[in-house]
Design an enzyme around this catalytic site. Structure first.
Site, PDB file in Angstrom:
ATOM      1  N   HIS A 123       0.851  -1.187   0.000  1.00 53.39           N
ATOM      2  CA  HIS A 123       0.000   0.000   0.000  1.00 53.39           C
ATOM      3  C   HIS A 123       0.884   1.232   0.000  1.00 53.39           C
ATOM      4  O   HIS A 123       1.918   1.249   0.656  1.00 53.39           O
ATOM      5  CB  HIS A 123      -0.923   0.018   1.235  1.00 53.39           C
ATOM      6  CG  HIS A 123      -2.067   0.958   1.072  1.00 53.39           C
ATOM      7  ND1 HIS A 123      -1.968   2.286   1.362  1.00 53.39           N
ATOM      8  CD2 HIS A 123      -3.316   0.749   0.600  1.00 53.39           C
ATOM      9  CE1 HIS A 123      -3.122   2.866   1.081  1.00 53.39           C
ATOM     10  NE2 HIS A 123      -3.954   1.964   0.622  1.00 53.39           N
ATOM     11  N   ASP A 148      -7.889  -5.676   0.259  1.00 51.97           N
ATOM     12  CA  ASP A 148      -8.355  -6.550  -0.818  1.00 51.97           C
ATOM     13  C   ASP A 148      -7.935  -8.003  -0.627  1.00 51.97           C
ATOM     14  O   ASP A 148      -8.487  -8.895  -1.249  1.00 51.97           O
ATOM     15  CB  ASP A 148      -7.849  -6.038  -2.174  1.00 51.97           C
ATOM     16  CG  ASP A 148      -8.445  -4.680  -2.488  1.00 51.97           C
ATOM     17  OD1 ASP A 148      -9.640  -4.511  -2.235  1.00 51.97           O
ATOM     18  OD2 ASP A 148      -7.716  -3.801  -2.967  1.00 51.97           O
TER      19      ASP A 148
HETATM   20  N1  ACO Z   1       4.157  -7.923  -4.764  1.00 50.97           N
HETATM   21  C1  ACO Z   1       5.498  -7.929  -4.944  1.00 50.97           C
HETATM   22  N2  ACO Z   1       6.265  -6.820  -4.881  1.00 50.97           N
HETATM   23  C2  ACO Z   1       5.635  -5.651  -4.626  1.00 50.97           C
HETATM   24  C3  ACO Z   1       4.238  -5.569  -4.417  1.00 50.97           C
HETATM   25  C4  ACO Z   1       3.496  -6.767  -4.492  1.00 50.97           C
HETATM   26  N3  ACO Z   1       2.178  -6.756  -4.304  1.00 50.97           N
HETATM   27  N4  ACO Z   1       3.886  -4.276  -4.185  1.00 50.97           N
HETATM   28  C5  ACO Z   1       5.015  -3.567  -4.239  1.00 50.97           C
HETATM   29  N5  ACO Z   1       6.070  -4.384  -4.484  1.00 50.97           N
HETATM   30  C6  ACO Z   1       7.498  -3.993  -4.557  1.00 50.97           C
HETATM   31  C7  ACO Z   1       7.821  -3.288  -5.857  1.00 50.97           C
HETATM   32  O1  ACO Z   1       8.259  -4.179  -6.840  1.00 50.97           O
HETATM   33  C8  ACO Z   1       8.897  -2.345  -5.393  1.00 50.97           C
HETATM   34  O2  ACO Z   1      10.079  -3.093  -5.226  1.00 50.97           O
HETATM   35  P1  ACO Z   1      11.524  -2.408  -5.566  1.00 50.97           P
HETATM   36  O3  ACO Z   1      11.672  -1.297  -4.571  1.00 50.97           O
HETATM   37  O4  ACO Z   1      12.513  -3.495  -5.407  1.00 50.97           O
HETATM   38  O5  ACO Z   1      11.425  -1.906  -6.980  1.00 50.97           O
HETATM   39  C9  ACO Z   1       8.475  -1.923  -3.994  1.00 50.97           C
HETATM   40  O6  ACO Z   1       7.704  -3.031  -3.506  1.00 50.97           O
HETATM   41  C10 ACO Z   1       7.638  -0.642  -3.949  1.00 50.97           C
HETATM   42  O7  ACO Z   1       6.529  -0.792  -4.852  1.00 50.97           O
HETATM   43  P2  ACO Z   1       5.823   0.419  -5.609  1.00 50.97           P
HETATM   44  O8  ACO Z   1       5.079  -0.155  -6.772  1.00 50.97           O
HETATM   45  O9  ACO Z   1       6.825   1.500  -5.873  1.00 50.97           O
HETATM   46  O10 ACO Z   1       4.819   0.933  -4.488  1.00 50.97           O
HETATM   47  P3  ACO Z   1       3.571   1.860  -4.717  1.00 50.97           P
HETATM   48  O11 ACO Z   1       3.332   2.567  -3.444  1.00 50.97           O
HETATM   49  O12 ACO Z   1       3.734   2.693  -5.937  1.00 50.97           O
HETATM   50  O13 ACO Z   1       2.379   0.818  -5.027  1.00 50.97           O
HETATM   51  C11 ACO Z   1       0.574  -0.680  -4.782  1.00 50.97           C
HETATM   52  C12 ACO Z   1       1.404   0.444  -4.130  1.00 50.97           C
HETATM   53  C13 ACO Z   1       0.063  -0.185  -6.147  1.00 50.97           C
HETATM   54  C14 ACO Z   1      -0.633  -0.960  -3.898  1.00 50.97           C
HETATM   55  C15 ACO Z   1       1.450  -1.943  -4.942  1.00 50.97           C
HETATM   56  O14 ACO Z   1       1.889  -2.378  -3.676  1.00 50.97           O
HETATM   57  C16 ACO Z   1       0.734  -3.078  -5.670  1.00 50.97           C
HETATM   58  O15 ACO Z   1       0.738  -3.111  -6.904  1.00 50.97           O
HETATM   59  N6  ACO Z   1       0.083  -4.020  -4.915  1.00 50.97           N
HETATM   60  C17 ACO Z   1      -0.689  -5.094  -5.518  1.00 50.97           C
HETATM   61  C18 ACO Z   1      -2.067  -4.592  -5.948  1.00 50.97           C
HETATM   62  C19 ACO Z   1      -2.965  -4.315  -4.778  1.00 50.97           C
HETATM   63  O16 ACO Z   1      -3.089  -5.113  -3.854  1.00 50.97           O
HETATM   64  N7  ACO Z   1      -3.655  -3.147  -4.826  1.00 50.97           N
HETATM   65  C20 ACO Z   1      -4.646  -2.750  -3.820  1.00 50.97           C
HETATM   66  C21 ACO Z   1      -4.148  -1.599  -3.000  1.00 50.97           C
HETATM   67  S1  ACO Z   1      -5.321  -1.189  -1.744  1.00 50.97           S
HETATM   68  C22 ACO Z   1      -6.493  -0.356  -2.586  1.00 50.97           C
HETATM   69  O17 ACO Z   1      -6.314   0.284  -3.572  1.00 50.97           O
HETATM   70  C23 ACO Z   1      -7.828  -0.438  -2.032  1.00 50.97           C
END
Ligand code: ACO
Length: 427
Positions: free
Chosen positions: A316, A373
């Site tokens: 998140h 979620d």
């Molecule tokens: N699985 C594996 N790796 C992940 C995940 C994940 N679910 N989420 C983030 N990471 C990693 C990224 O690869 C990144 O790694 P790095 O630093 O080595 O490059 C690091 O964690 C940071 O990730 P970002 O994408 O920069 O984080 P951001 O804050 O932009 O994204 C998000 C947040 C979109 C929720 C992301 O965690 C994600 O895609 N999660 C899966 C989808 C999800 O569950 N969404 C629901 C969110 S809650 C809602 O909207 C109600």
């Protein structure tokens, strides 16, 4: 008294600029850079708004470090356990919880407003059966702007409140119709003798004529525990400050567009997998993993920077400790174990993912915890709701948040059309 300021120094010119610091009632202060371009001739650069507060708001507080969420100052745990979704809606719209009488009158009004125009019903009927409920829902809400065009010009507070109550009341009906359309079965009209949440389950499940399913064991009535579970899910989704869909709603509203068109844009933004669409993807992923013995391999894929696979329902932008909504849902899931048939096979896979991820350095070092979620799908499945409806359930809960944020935007005299700039890198 001199205000606290933040000084930027341009080491190309050795010139310094001071900008005021504005304090929040809780949470980080902000640096007011609204005159930054005028004073420095430069823009600030913040892809994905990771360090940008886009507005001032008094609706919802998130403390991402502590894992805290409050609507109008009231903790989400208190609302989920001791108040109904309708009380939460009233709280968001009016800033205070309702008295018994206020709640009764709010509830009655929503029941009466839950019907949709017959022409809108025909519009939904014209969609192909294969249409995703979110597509029908976004279109249905855009169409609502035609049926209530007068909400474009709202001068008085009571007009705004009426516009808000109208869409909150109609969203479950639109969502239920969208669902029944996707199943190719006749629509069930709202029943004003039923509460908000019971009525929604009724519109999903009833047979034509309003009869419930009959088995050799008797009639499958909607259980009180099912109503409470779904009501809690709606409450936990009701608002979440300036997330992608809410920012979309505010952005569309900033152009002076019809409020329902702004909500429709919010629905579209929510649909994506990185946002509300994750609840549908979590279930798809659990089914794809298929067996507990495959979990380790998928965890390895999620950690591989060369693999696009992400663990859905994890991570998140704001919560860096845990998502309090996820915690509340996990608690609800545990409470439901004895009363509803939860899919134990999928739960085992989910529990194994959780166990590994919460102890794995990749996830721990990146603060990747289960989000809301991750848990909602298993509960919604136990409520006999099909996977394509999961994000539509999120929409029903979130509509009050979007509309409250939109109303706040309209009342804010300092609000402007949203118009970011860019760092040009073309020819
Ligand atoms: N699985 C594996 N790796 C992940 C995940 C994940 N679910 N989420 C983030 N990471 C990693 C990224 O690869 C990144 O790694 P790095 O630093 O080595 O490059 C690091 O964690 C940071 O990730 P970002 O994408 O920069 O984080 P951001 O804050 O932009 O994204 C998000 C947040 C979109 C929720 C992301 O965690 C994600 O895609 N999660 C899966 C989808 C999800 O569950 N969404 C629901 C969110 S809650 C809602 O909207 C109600």
């Amino acid at each position: 008294m001199k205000k606290d300021t933040f000084t930027f120094t341009n080491n190309r010119t050795n010139q310094s600029y001071e900008f005021n610091i504005l304090d929040s009632t809780r949470g980080p202060s902000v640096v007011d850079i609204s005159s930054f371009y005028k004073e420095t001739g430069m823009f600030t650069f913040d892809v994905g708004y990771t360090s940008t507060a886009s507005c001032e708001s008094a609706i919802t507080l998130i403390d991402g470090e502590k894992g805290e969420l409050r609507y109008r100052g009231v903790a989400i745990e208190e609302l989920a356990e001791n108040h109904s979704y309708l009380e939460t809606c009233y709280l968001l719209l009016n800033g205070i919880l309702p008295s018994k009488k206020e709640l009764e009158s709010f509830d009655l009004e929503l029941r009466h407003r839950s019907f949709i125009d017959e022409n809108l019903r025909m519009l939904i009927a014209a969609f192909p059966d294969s249409a995703h409920p979110m597509s029908i829902l976004a279109s249905g809400v855009t169409a609502l702007a035609s049926f209530y065009y007068e909400h474009l010009e709202m001068k008085k507070e009571e007009d705004c409140q009426e516009m808000a109550r109208r869409i909150i009341a109609k969203i479950p009906t639109l969502a239920a119709f969208a669902y029944r359309k996707s199943l190719g079965v006749p629509f069930i009209y709202p029943d004003i003798d039923k509460s908000f949440t019971e009525n929604f389950l009724y519109m999903l499940r009833a047979y034509p004529g309003g009869k419930m399913k009959r088995t050799i064991d008797g009639v499958e009535e909607i259980k009180a525990i099912e109503i409470k579970a779904l009501d809690t899910i709606f409450t936990l989704h009701a608002d979440h400050e300036q997330n992608a869909s809410t920012t979309t709603v505010r952005t569309v509203a900033s152009t002076g567009a019809h409020p329902y068109v702004a909500i429709s844009a919010g629905i579209s933004a929510l649909w994506g997998r990185a946002h509300g669409g994750a609840n549908e993807s979590v279930m798809a992923q659990l089914e794809m993993i298929a067996d507990v013995k495959n979990v380790d391999a998928f965890i390895e894929r999620a950690k591989d920077p060369n693999d696009e696979f992400r663990l859905m329902g994890f991570g998140h932008r704001v919560y860096k400790n845990f998502d309090p909504r996820a915690k509340a849902l996990k608690k609800l899931q545990d409470q439901l174990k004895d009363e509803l048939t939860l899919d134990s096979h999928l739960m085992q896979i989910a529990e194994r993912i959780e166990e590994i991820a919460l102890n794995d350095d990749y996830f721990v070092s990146r603060n990747l915890y289960p989000n809301i979620d991750f848990y909602s799908g298993v509960i919604l499945t136990a409520l006999k709701i099909e996977r394509p409806m999961f994000t539509a359930i999120f929409v029903i809960g979130r509509t009050v948040g979007w509309i409250t944020q939109l109303m706040e935007f309209r009342e804010d005299k300092s609000s402007k059309i949203a118009r970011p700039r860019q760092l040009y890198s073309g020819k």
